[in-house]
Design a protein around this motif. Structure first.
Motif, short mmCIF file in Angstrom:
data_model
loop_
_atom_site.label_atom_id
_atom_site.label_comp_id
_atom_site.label_asym_id
_atom_site.label_seq_id
_atom_site.Cartn_x
_atom_site.Cartn_y
_atom_site.Cartn_z
N LEU A 1 3.48 21.20 -2.88
CA LEU A 1 4.11 21.14 -4.21
C LEU A 1 3.31 21.97 -5.20
O LEU A 1 3.86 22.74 -5.98
N THR B 1 11.37 19.89 -4.86
CA THR B 1 10.29 18.91 -4.78
C THR B 1 10.81 17.57 -4.27
O THR B 1 10.19 16.92 -3.43
N LYS C 1 -1.76 8.57 6.51
CA LYS C 1 -0.80 8.66 5.44
C LYS C 1 -1.35 9.51 4.30
O LYS C 1 -0.66 10.36 3.77
N GLU D 1 11.36 17.93 -0.60
CA GLU D 1 10.09 17.92 0.14
C GLU D 1 9.54 16.50 0.23
O GLU D 1 9.03 16.07 1.25
N GLY D 2 9.66 15.76 -0.91
CA GLY D 2 9.17 14.39 -0.93
C GLY D 2 9.95 13.51 0.03
O GLY D 2 9.37 12.70 0.76
N ASP E 1 0.81 -1.22 0.00
CA ASP E 1 0.00 0.00 0.00
C ASP E 1 0.84 1.27 0.00
O ASP E 1 0.35 2.33 0.33
N GLY E 2 2.11 1.17 -0.34
CA GLY E 2 2.96 2.36 -0.32
C GLY E 2 2.63 3.29 -1.46
O GLY E 2 1.97 2.93 -2.43
N ILE E 3 3.11 4.49 -1.33
CA ILE E 3 2.93 5.50 -2.38
C ILE E 3 4.30 6.04 -2.74
O ILE E 3 5.14 6.24 -1.87
N CYS F 1 8.86 13.70 3.56
CA CYS F 1 7.50 13.27 3.90
C CYS F 1 7.53 11.77 4.21
O CYS F 1 7.65 10.94 3.31
N ASP F 2 7.40 11.42 5.46
CA ASP F 2 7.58 10.00 5.83
C ASP F 2 6.40 9.12 5.45
O ASP F 2 6.43 7.91 5.68
N ALA F 3 5.35 9.70 4.87
CA ALA F 3 4.23 8.87 4.44
C ALA F 3 4.52 8.20 3.10
O ALA F 3 3.81 7.28 2.70
N LEU F 4 5.55 8.66 2.41
CA LEU F 4 5.89 8.07 1.13
C LEU F 4 6.80 6.86 1.35
O LEU F 4 7.49 6.76 2.37
N ILE G 1 2.72 8.88 -7.89
CA ILE G 1 2.33 10.27 -8.17
C ILE G 1 3.46 10.90 -8.96
O ILE G 1 4.59 10.95 -8.49
N HIS H 1 0.51 14.62 -11.48
CA HIS H 1 -0.35 13.70 -12.22
C HIS H 1 -0.39 12.35 -11.53
O HIS H 1 0.60 11.92 -10.95
N ARG H 2 -1.55 11.72 -11.61
CA ARG H 2 -1.64 10.33 -11.19
C ARG H 2 -2.57 9.68 -12.21
O ARG H 2 -3.50 10.33 -12.68
N LEU I 1 1.41 17.24 1.44
CA LEU I 1 2.64 17.38 0.66
C LEU I 1 2.32 17.89 -0.75
O LEU I 1 2.94 18.81 -1.26
N ILE J 1 0.13 12.91 2.71
CA ILE J 1 0.48 13.02 1.30
C ILE J 1 -0.30 14.15 0.64
O ILE J 1 0.25 14.92 -0.15
N LEU K 1 6.61 8.84 -5.10
CA LEU K 1 6.61 10.10 -5.83
C LEU K 1 7.66 9.99 -6.94
O LEU K 1 8.79 9.57 -6.67
#
Lengths: 246, 461
Positions: free
Chosen positions: B326, A125, B315, A128-129, A84-86, A132-135, A112, B336-337, B322, B319, A88
């Motif tokens: 951006l 960017t 989460k 910043e990414g 379920d990770g995301i 962000c520890d949710a990524l 994303i 984009h996604r 974030l 995001i 960038l």
């Protein structure tokens, strides 16, 4: 004799402390870390464990090797993202076809994409990414990168534990940057051991030019649907001179 | 003196509006006459409208003698439309009001039915025309001149002219008549202003001394955001768009605005988004009033859900925050996604995901290998290939000749004729003698007069 043993114990302890300061998790400490399976290439790292906390640097010089590198990075990102990770994916001129990421273990809708024009925005960017520890991972495609910029990224990673995969697409200079590992990935011809027609699984010549606390080396691997397989040396690729990039 | 309004009892005795008071007194000697005050109907109706909010949040005064109620989504709380109307009528009657009601899909028809129809007051969907048919033209809220003209022509019922061609109606009775008919039948949209408009999310901060420094603006912004966020939390809403207007001493208005990917009621996050824009404000001689306006808000997902979804919920919020940061720096069009689209044509195989929470409706296709790097548009290559459908033997791309060792294909992808026309593509996945892999295609068939064009479209990993 005893003093000597004592000394070597102290040195070993100091080493492990330095490693943890550098962002490496000791394999013995705490819970079992999730394994990133990169087949034989794992041998390059301490304890055979892929350093997740850090910025990995990939260099490619031709469009073909850029594609191979993107594929290899996708397999890493896919394993970092798990269920379920995301992720960038930041780039200045994106060519990655999201549909293809599925072949490397990524659900393309969980990526994303950020497409930026200016290098300054690009690095901001990525930073910043990485903060962000949710990524799960940040893939960045840049052209030029200097030491200061890469230090900033490395510091952001150590704080948040997000893996950074930086792809330097045909850089003018191969200047040294702060990274845990420097990779070069090039495509290899399909295996001719089988008599099937057509092109087979992707095969890469994976080269680790520089790795912190590890052993640099070179491996020929094949991505067989969902895992890496070691393949025998298909062909000796003329090696690049290391001194030029060091 | 003229009679303006009569009670039910007086009406029964034969007194009508428009009579001279002396005549009325002669008819009914014990008649009580009260002076007419012009602003009383409006006051009374407004008070009644406010009382009527128990029936619907949207109630409006319709001068001189009506109330409009938007009953959408309200009637079922009383157990249906009939029960709803019955309740309204009985409660008003017990308070001593003589009331007539009408309920329809358009304001125009409801108005007509409540005033001129003796039939059942609830008009079904699409039954406006038949409901209006037997009513006099007055039911269409026309002006006196038109009504007089219609009376002269003997058009005493709406059905006698509603079927006339619009051009004739316009010529005879003017555009207004057509418009009124359209309103009653629902061809034109009609709105009304409720007595209690929904309160906008807006906060003001006047300053005693004009503010000129960035720190001052930051403090003002923080104060405003905290108040608005408190209100948002109470209402369970989150900001999607917000703007800060700074009214300068010299009359100029400076404005900065932000947008978010998901509704947010976190003052610190919204402040971060605004922070990047503060430098754009030119305070000049000083700012005397700050106005924070949130024109677009949305319902926040129930925080209870986050409890169940321990990892996912928080989460996504992080995001989304974030992405807001951006987007506020480099614009929303840079993020984009993608979701799968059901097209084989490579350029149409993806569709942009509108929000962060959308999940793919169909699964991603994996049966056909696609190149990792796709060129933004296919590029021309020179090819030598044996006809008809064999893969090429070699191709030249950007001055370099690639000898093809292995190939898969052809894999024909047709144009979707309902989307665009053009030739089909025959794709080949090829590998050259260095192990590099490409995705190339031939456009169309081999023709008689010309050789087909070949293109490179991507690089495999």
């Amino acid at each position: 004799m005893e003093a000597r043993e004592n000394k070597s114990y102290v040195i070993a302890k100091l080493r492990s402390e330095i490693m943890s300061l550098q962002g490496f998790r000791s394999p013995a400490a705490g819970s079992k870390p999730e394994k990133i399976d990169i087949g034989p290439v794992s041998a390059a790292f301490t304890g055979g464990i892929f350093p997740k906390v850090g910025v990995h640097e990939f260099i490619s010089s031709t469009p073909e090797s850029a594609a191979a590198t993107a594929g290899f990075m996708a397999t890493l990102a896919g394993q970092l993202m798990k269920e379920d990770g995301i992720c960038l994916w930041v780039s200045s001129r994106r060519r990655v076809f999201p549909l293809a990421l599925g072949f490397f273990g990524i659900e393309p809708d969980r990526v994303i994409f950020v497409d930026l024009k200016k290098d300054k925005d690009l690095l901001w960017t990525i930073e910043e990414g990485l903060k962000c520890d949710a990524l799960s991972a940040v893939v960045g495609e840049v052209k030029e990168l200097n030491l200061t910029e890469s230090r900033r990224l490395q510091l952001a990673v150590e704080e948040s534990k997000v893996t950074g995969l930086l792809h330097r697409v045909s850089p003018r200079l191969s200047n040294p940057v702060a990274s845990v590992c420097r990779w070069r990935v090039n495509p290899l011809p399909s295996g001719r051991d089988n008599t099937l027609p057509g092109i087979g699984f992707p095969r890469w010549d994976v080269q680790i030019e520089k790795v912190r606390n590890g052993q640099a080396g070179r491996w020929q691997v094949q991505w067989s649907e969902d895992h890496f397989e070691h393949i025998g040396l298909v062909r000796v690729v003329p090696s690049r001179s290391f001194s030029k990039v060091g | 003196m003229i009679v303006m309004a009569v009670s039910t009892r007086a009406e029964k005795a034969g007194i009508e509006t428009g009579m001279v008071v002396a005549d009325a007194r002669a008819v009914l000697p014990e008649l009580e006459v009260l002076d007419f005050e012009p602003d009383v109907p409006e006051k009374l109706l407004t008070a009644l409208a406010e009382w009527m909010i128990r029936y619907s949040p949207q109630v409006a005064v319709d001068l001189p003698d009506g109330l409009l109620i938007d009953a959408t989504g309200c009637a079922h709380l009383w157990g249906g439309e009939t029960a709803y109307l019955k309740d309204i009528v009985s409660r008003l009657k017990t308070s001593g009001y003589d009331v007539r009601v009408g309920m329809a899909d358009t304001i125009g028809t409801a108005w007509a039915v409540s005033r001129y129809s003796r039939a059942f007051p609830i008009i079904d969907l699409d039954a406006q025309q038949s409901a209006l048919a037997g009513l006099p033209p007055h039911a269409l809220r026309l002006d006196d001149q038109t009504l007089e003209k219609m009376a002269k022509l003997g058009l005493s019922q709406i059905k006698s002219f509603i079927h006339m061609p619009p051009s004739t109606l316009r010529r005879r009775f003017g555009q207004h008549t057509l418009h009124q008919i359209g309103k009653a039948l629902g061809q034109f949209h009609e709105t009304f202003t409720p007595v209690q408009p929904p309160e906008p999310y807006q906060e003001r901060l006047p300053c005693v001394e004009p503010i000129r420094t960035a720190t001052g603006i930051e403090i003002a912004l923080k104060t405003l955001l905290e108040t608005i966020c408190k209100r948002l939390v109470e209402g369970g809403k989150g900001i999607r768009q917000a703007s800060l207007k700074c009214f300068r001493v010299d009359g100029n208005i400076q404005e900065i605005s932000i947008g978010t990917n998901a509704g947010s009621c976190s003052a610190s996050h919204l402040f971060k988004l605004f922070e990047q824009r503060i430098a754009q404000i030119e305070p000049d001689l000083g700012i005397e009033l700050f106005l924070l306006d949130a024109p677009v808000v949305e319902d926040l997902a129930n925080p209870q859900e986050a409890l169940w979804d321990v990892n996912g919920g928080n989460k996504m919020v992080t995001i989304a925050e974030l992405l807001d940061r951006l987007a506020s720096r480099s614009g929303t069009d840079t993020i984009h996604r993608y979701l799968p689209a059901e097209h084989h044509w490579p350029e149409r195989a993806l569709v942009e995901a509108p929000t962060l929470r959308d999940r793919p409706e169909t699964s991603w296709r994996k049966e056909k290998l696609r190149p990792v790097d796709l060129l933004p548009r296919p590029e021309r290559i020179q090819v030598s290939a044996p006809v008809p459908d064999y893969p090429p033997m070699l191709f030249r791309y950007q001055g370099v000749v690639h000898k093809i060792k292995w190939a898969d294909g052809p894999d024909r992808i047709e144009q979707e004729w309902w989307l665009s026309d053009g030739l089909h593509r025959d794709y080949y996945s090829v590998e050259d003698d260095n192990g590099n892999r490409y995705w190339i295609f031939r456009l169309g068939h081999y023709g008689k007069e010309r050789a087909p064009e070949w293109f490179i479209h991507g690089f495999y990993a």
